[in-house]
Design a protein around this motif. Structure first.
Motif, PDB file in Angstrom:
ATOM      1  N   THR A  64       0.855  -1.178   0.000  1.00  0.00           N
ATOM      2  CA  THR A  64       0.000   0.000   0.000  1.00  0.00           C
ATOM      3  C   THR A  64       0.893   1.231   0.000  1.00  0.00           C
ATOM      4  O   THR A  64       1.766   1.366   0.864  1.00  0.00           O
ATOM      5  N   LYS A 125      -4.670   4.555   4.491  1.00  0.00           N
ATOM      6  CA  LYS A 125      -4.066   3.238   4.265  1.00  0.00           C
ATOM      7  C   LYS A 125      -5.036   2.097   4.542  1.00  0.00           C
ATOM      8  O   LYS A 125      -5.098   1.122   3.789  1.00  0.00           O
ATOM      9  N   ALA A 128      -7.486   1.655   1.802  1.00  0.00           N
ATOM     10  CA  ALA A 128      -6.806   1.120   0.620  1.00  0.00           C
ATOM     11  C   ALA A 128      -6.531  -0.365   0.765  1.00  0.00           C
ATOM     12  O   ALA A 128      -6.689  -1.140  -0.188  1.00  0.00           O
ATOM     13  N   MET A 129      -6.137  -0.780   1.956  1.00  0.00           N
ATOM     14  CA  MET A 129      -5.910  -2.209   2.217  1.00  0.00           C
ATOM     15  C   MET A 129      -7.195  -3.010   2.014  1.00  0.00           C
ATOM     16  O   MET A 129      -7.200  -4.046   1.353  1.00  0.00           O
TER      17      MET A 129
END
Length: 404
Positions: A64, A125, A128-129
């Protein structure tokens, strides 16, 4: 009346001192003894990888990244050098919100070597993960950061750890690249992580490591679960929620990620405050783990290794000094409590001296220890304000790393 007040203060003082000692040294001693006792009766099981590449599972290396164009080439070169069959290792980048040259670099020089998932909206993050994991179908997923380099044998070592069906997550070791020229940030962080790594290894030998670091860790894909978008410590929350399902976290010292320390103490403060805030957030979101009747030894490890550090211990640490003075003023043993006060004054003095030397760019790693210790605990207190400020936001400011 003074005698009663003095006695009460002494009880509070010794309770606080015990908790501080136990949190930072005592738990390590207890843990070491418990591990040695366990291994007298239970011998570790030796496992091995399949004899041929055909028996190896497919693995996704999941990165990421947000605006990481400066490290793309180095990270890709490092990833392609990993000792694992190329047809079974899939490199995936999730670059949501990046507006520098990250995507262009991946699409040009590294076209065909990695899969890129991008959306213009930056949600942090954790988001996004979660989005990226819906697009992954390999049984094992290895998470790593763009600015960390992984040792060549890392994937094989992680896959080996997963040969134990009880293992749901594998935590790699985080190593700080400390140079002789490094200052208090990199030097203190390096010393801290060496001690942390020792504790994590002992935790895993007793039952389970207590959390994983985002620089390098892996999970069974089916155990991944979406986290709240504003999660600050996604690696910690994800890994411990896996243990709450009955699995363990293996700690793999032979799989490690190397990164530079923070550029300076101001940048390191950003990291420590965010981590402290994330720790407080985690304590609330993982509160069922505080129940020893349900989680047994894991609850003991979690409370001793993590919860105390992120909750009451920093407050008790800084309460020791005024308590010590109050006891002396109320007639406590002048020699005994005077000696304890002198030790505290000396420790704070060494911490301040370490701070002063760091501002003058004078390197003294011995003095980085008291300075960094006090620095970490102050930032736990600052983490409370940070958590309130960032409530509801998954995006955070990255701390700059020292140049290699």
């Amino acid at each position: 009346m003074n005698e009663i007040i003095t006695l009460c203060l002494e009880i509070i003082f010794w309770f606080a001192l015990f908790i501080v000692f136990y949190t930072y040294l005592g738990y390590g001693i207890v843990l070491y003894v418990l591990v040695k006792l366990k291994e007298l009766f239970v011998k570790p099981v030796k496992r091995s990888l399949p004899a041929s590449d055909a028996g190896l599972p497919e693995v996704t290396l999941f990165i990421t990244a947000f605006n990481e164009e400066d490290v793309i080439d180095e990270k890709m070169e490092n990833s392609l050098e990993l000792d694992y069959p190329a047809d079974k290792l899939h490199i995936v980048w999730v670059t949501d919100g990046s507006n520098d040259g990250t995507n262009e670099r991946l699409k040009t020089r590294w076209q065909g070597k990695a899969t890129i998932h991008f959306q213009p909206l930056r949600q942090g993050k954790t988001a996004a993960m979660t989005r990226g994991m819906t697009l992954v179908d390999t049984p094992l997923v290895v998470f790593t950061d763009a600015n960390t380099m992984v040792n060549r044998e890392a994937i094989q070592e992680i896959v080996l750890a997963f040969q134990d069906p009880k293992v749901g997550c594998v935590a790699g070791e985080k190593r700080i690249a400390v140079q002789t020229k490094d200052g208090a940030a990199a030097g203190g962080e390096g010393i801290y992580w060496k001690y942390e790594s020792t504790l994590k290894a002992l935790d895993a030998r007793l039952y389970s490591a207590v959390g994983a670091a985002g620089e390098l860790f892996a999970v069974r894909r089916e155990l991944f679960e979406a986290m709240e978008p504003d999660t600050l410590l996604d690696d910690f929350i994800l890994s411990l929620r896996i243990t709450m399902k009955g699995y363990t976290i293996a700690y793999c010292t032979n799989a490690y990620a190397i990164e530079s320390g923070s550029a300076d103490m101001r940048e390191e403060e950003k990291r420590k405050v965010r981590i402290a805030a994330g720790g407080l957030q985690s304590i609330w979101r993982l509160r069922p783990l505080l129940n020893p009747f349900r989680y047994g030894i894991l609850s003991f490890q979690y409370t001793s290794h993590r919860v105390l550090r992120w909750s009451i211990t920093p407050f008790l640490l800084f309460a020791l000094f005024p308590l010590n003075i109050a006891i002396l003023l109320l007639g406590g043993s002048t020699i005994f409590y005077g000696m304890l006060l002198a030790i505290q004054v000396l420790f704070y003095g060494l911490g301040y001296w370490g701070y002063y030397l760091s501002t003058k760019q004078i390197k003294n790693k011995l003095l980085f220890i008291p300075y960094y210790f006090l620095f970490m605990n102050v930032n736990v207190l600052k983490g409370i304000r940070y958590l309130k400020k960032k409530k509801g936001s998954g995006a955070w400011e990255k701390a700059k790393r020292a140049e290699k």
